[in-house]
Write an enzyme that holds these catalytic residues in place. Structure first.
Site, PDB file in Angstrom:
ATOM      1  N   HIS A 164       2.493  -9.089  -3.597  1.00 40.62           N
ATOM      2  CA  HIS A 164       3.612 -10.030  -3.478  1.00 40.62           C
ATOM      3  C   HIS A 164       3.862 -10.502  -2.040  1.00 40.62           C
ATOM      4  O   HIS A 164       4.782 -11.264  -1.784  1.00 40.62           O
ATOM      5  CB  HIS A 164       4.906  -9.375  -3.994  1.00 40.62           C
ATOM      6  CG  HIS A 164       4.772  -8.760  -5.351  1.00 40.62           C
ATOM      7  ND1 HIS A 164       4.501  -7.424  -5.549  1.00 40.62           N
ATOM      8  CD2 HIS A 164       4.840  -9.320  -6.574  1.00 40.62           C
ATOM      9  CE1 HIS A 164       4.422  -7.182  -6.842  1.00 40.62           C
ATOM     10  NE2 HIS A 164       4.621  -8.309  -7.497  1.00 40.62           N
ATOM     11  N   GLN A 191      -0.257   0.936  -0.653  1.00 41.78           N
ATOM     12  CA  GLN A 191       0.026   2.139   0.136  1.00 41.78           C
ATOM     13  C   GLN A 191      -1.092   3.185   0.039  1.00 41.78           C
ATOM     14  O   GLN A 191      -1.403   3.873   1.005  1.00 41.78           O
ATOM     15  CB  GLN A 191       1.364   2.742  -0.308  1.00 41.78           C
ATOM     16  CG  GLN A 191       1.813   3.882   0.603  1.00 41.78           C
ATOM     17  CD  GLN A 191       3.192   4.383   0.242  1.00 41.78           C
ATOM     18  OE1 GLN A 191       4.056   3.612  -0.149  1.00 41.78           O
ATOM     19  NE2 GLN A 191       3.403   5.680   0.364  1.00 41.78           N
TER      20      GLN A 191
HETATM   21 ZN   LIG Z   1       4.285  -5.792  -4.223  1.00 35.85          ZN
END
Ligand SMILES: [Zn+2]
Length: 207
Positions: free
Chosen positions: A97, A135
């Site tokens: 995003h 991550q």
């Molecule tokens: Zn995201």
């Protein structure tokens, strides 16, 4: 791990270079698409500002963490204790995003023959975080870079971060952290060494 290899080599957009002007045009298009007048006073400079901001967010593509780590001190006089960079803050962006990932990283290693300045470990976190990330990959890339260059007895990395795409959209869980870790060498093989590192991570009072 093909994903990592690909990412370590930086951008591979087919060799085509995009100019600042082209990037500004693209942002102008998005402003129009959301229903804005891209030419009104408040927005006229926004595409330029966005290009500058993106340059900062994604500065990590131009830098090589292996090079940063390669300036090592090779005589460690038998120092074989854990070296830990504690809770260094970072800002990254999720590749799904382009939303902020705000977090902290703990990087530990037990040297074999080579040590590196602690600021270099912080630089490595910085370089990988200034790229589009997930991550899990950020965590793995930090650990792998330290392992590949320093060839230590072990490397441990823990990353704790809040994902704005989780906060702002969909699940809307404020204060929820995602914790990821990667343990290599003695940190993987020896429960006691791993526990010692994780105690340092969890006792960190800056949270
Ligand atoms: Zn995201």
């Amino acid at each position: 791990m093909a994903l990592r290899e690909e990412n370590l080599e930086g951008p591979s957009g087919g060799g085509k270079t995009v100019t600042d002007a082209e990037a500004e045009d693209a942002f102008r298009t998005i402003l129009k698409w959301i229903g804005e007048d891209a030419n009104r006073d408040g927005l006229i400079e926004t595409p330029k500002r966005l290009v500058r901001a993106y340059r900062e967010y994604f500065a990590g593509y131009d830098e090589d963490p292996h090079e940063v780590l390669s300036k090592t001190f090779s005589e460690v006089d038998g120092y074989d204790e854990m070296i830990v960079l504690r809770g260094v803050t970072f800002e990254s962006h999720c590749e799904h995003h382009i939303a902020p990932i705000i977090g902290r990283a703990w990087v530990g290693y037990i040297p074999d023959k080579r040590v590196v300045g602690i600021s270099k470990l912080a630089r490595v976190v910085e370089i990988f975080s200034k790229r589009l990330q997930i991550q899990e990959r950020l965590t793995a890339q930090i650990a792998n870079a330290v392992e590949e260059v320093l060839k230590p007895c072990g490397v441990a990395v823990v990353v704790k971060a809040a994902h704005h795409c989780m906060i702002d959209r969909g699940v809307r869980k404020r204060g929820a952290d995602l914790v990821t870790s990667r343990m290599l060498g003695v940190f993987r093989d020896q429960a006691q060494t791993r526990a010692e590192f994780l105690t340092l991570v969890n006792s960190d009072s800056h949270e």
